[in-house]
Design an enzyme around this catalytic site. Structure first.
Site, short mmCIF file in Angstrom:
data_model
loop_
_atom_site.label_atom_id
_atom_site.label_comp_id
_atom_site.label_asym_id
_atom_site.label_seq_id
_atom_site.Cartn_x
_atom_site.Cartn_y
_atom_site.Cartn_z
N GLU A 60 27.82 59.14 39.48
CA GLU A 60 28.63 60.10 38.75
C GLU A 60 30.07 59.60 38.59
O GLU A 60 30.69 59.81 37.56
CB GLU A 60 28.60 61.48 39.41
CG GLU A 60 27.26 62.19 39.27
CD GLU A 60 26.85 62.43 37.83
OE1 GLU A 60 27.71 62.47 36.94
OE2 GLU A 60 25.63 62.55 37.58
N TYR A 143 32.93 69.12 38.10
CA TYR A 143 31.63 68.64 37.60
C TYR A 143 30.92 67.78 38.65
O TYR A 143 29.75 68.01 38.98
CB TYR A 143 31.81 67.85 36.29
CG TYR A 143 30.57 67.04 36.02
CD1 TYR A 143 29.42 67.65 35.55
CD2 TYR A 143 30.51 65.67 36.34
CE1 TYR A 143 28.24 66.93 35.39
CE2 TYR A 143 29.35 64.95 36.18
CZ TYR A 143 28.22 65.59 35.70
OH TYR A 143 27.06 64.89 35.57
N ASP A 161 29.14 69.25 32.17
CA ASP A 161 29.86 68.14 31.55
C ASP A 161 29.93 68.42 30.05
O ASP A 161 29.48 69.48 29.58
CB ASP A 161 29.18 66.79 31.87
CG ASP A 161 27.82 66.65 31.21
OD1 ASP A 161 27.32 67.66 30.62
OD2 ASP A 161 27.27 65.55 31.23
#
Ligand code: SF4
Length: 364
Positions: A60, A143, A161
């Site tokens: 991520e 997020y 997102d």
């Protein structure tokens, strides 16, 4: 549905069912679609199997500002070299920055390393499973915190997102302009989280966004959410999400100087640890950024003008003239400059400057 849902004035189709029933049926259809069409990614697992939190964390952070295809080889290299959090935390940050080279936004790599050190010292090398704790780590925003909590721990975390934002703005018909849209989506998101497969749910939305509900094209006729998606009944669902009017990026103009010696080494300095391109190698330059050390000792040198380059940062565009200078190795360089032959770890702006400087052709 909620007030936010009705901002564009259209009602869901299954009026004989409750809103929650309608949403649950659509989420079930979405997860069924994901079982068949979901992407297999190296950092991903399918419920009830859960991805290691370390893999979600690495991927991520890499995926912020970078596309999946670019991240895959980096993820493979990082997990091979640093198979767990403790190994990453124990590594010198310079090695992490070097391995990161080419992904851009080096602050992400620094934060990744810092977060690994905090997790090793304060959490015994493990990740907390709550988004509220994860968000306190450097480089981890709402997020990424939600993604780790959901993908690695199956928590009912909010994961939004830009892609999920797009799908849900269309599904619920929310016409709020970006970036305020995110708050409206966050308010409505918990209604969609399923009782099981909470790890799969956001990943299914992401894959739907990538394959069907795309920015400029919505494949509503094959979409598992089409049954009660508000925007699917419009002529053009892609009018959502509503984007603010674009303002052009400011342009900074500058010059960069690449000194080459007879061994093929180039003169560089290391930029300050924090700020733009923090801690990376750079050529002496001026105009576009104030962090280059003085280089008035270059006055009088013979400059060869090379092709100018352009590089786009998040907040500005840099238009840079490039000059190459032949320099004797025996003539020592003033601090903090030094010679290096190792240019593979240059950030992409400096790599562009070097490529232009080494190109035989001068400026057109
Ligand atoms: S039905 Fe169409 S607009 Fe709605 S989520 Fe699916 S692709 Fe997007």
């Amino acid at each position: 549905m909620t007030e936010a849902h009705l901002k564009l004035g259209t009602k869901p189709s299954k009026q004989n069912k409750t809103d929650k029933d309608v949403i649950d049926a659509d989420v079930t259809a979405l997860l069924h679609w994901y079982d068949i069409h979901g992407r297999d990614l190296p950092w991903r697992r399918r419920w009830p199997d859960l991805a290691p939190a370390y893999h979600v964390f690495l991927s991520e952070l890499m995926l912020q500002q970078t596309v999946v295809a670019t991240v895959i080889p980096y993820f493979a290299r990082f997990t091979e070299r640093w198979p767990n959090l403790s190994a990453l935390a124990a590594s010198p940050v310079e090695d992490v920055l070097e391995a990161w080279s080419g992904l851009g936004y080096y602050a992400r790599a620094r934060n990744m390393h810092k977060a690994a050190q905090i997790l090793t010292s304060e959490y015994d090398g493990t990740f907390p499973d709550a988004a509220e704790l994860l968000i306190k780590l450097p480089g981890i925003g709402p997020y990424t915190a939600g993604a780790i909590a959901a993908f690695a721990f199956d928590k009912p975390a909010i994961v939004i997102d830009g892609n999920i934002e797009r799908v849900l703005s269309r599904y619920f018909g929310i016409g709020t302009e970006l970036p305020a849209l995110k708050a409206d989506i966050a308010a409505i998101y918990p209604e969609m989280i399923p009782a099981t497969r909470r790890s799969d749910f956001p990943q299914a939305l992401m894959d739907l966004a990538s394959q069907i509900c795309q920015p400029k094209k919505a494949g509503c006729d094959i979409c598992p959410l089409s049954h009660s998606c508000v925007a699917s009944r419009w002529n053009d669902p892609t009018i959502l999400p509503v984007k603010p009017a674009k303002t052009p990026k400011p342009v900074r103009v500058g010059k960069a100087f690449v000194l080459c010696n007879e061994d093929g080494d180039v003169a560089v300095f290391r930029r300050a640890e924090t700020g733009l391109l923090g801690g990376t190698l750079a050529f002496p330059s001026s105009g576009w950024d104030k962090s280059s050390p003085e280089f008035d000792w270059l006055e009088g040198a013979t400059l060869k003008a090379k092709a100018p380059i352009t590089h786009v940062f998040t907040h500005f565009r840099a238009d840079i003239e490039v000059f190459q200078i032949e320099w004797q190795k025996q003539t020592s360089l003033p601090e903090p400059f030094f010679w290096t032959s190792s240019t593979t770890a240059l950030p992409s702006l400096m790599a562009k400057i070097l490529k232009s400087a080494l190109n035989d052709q001068g400026r057109n």
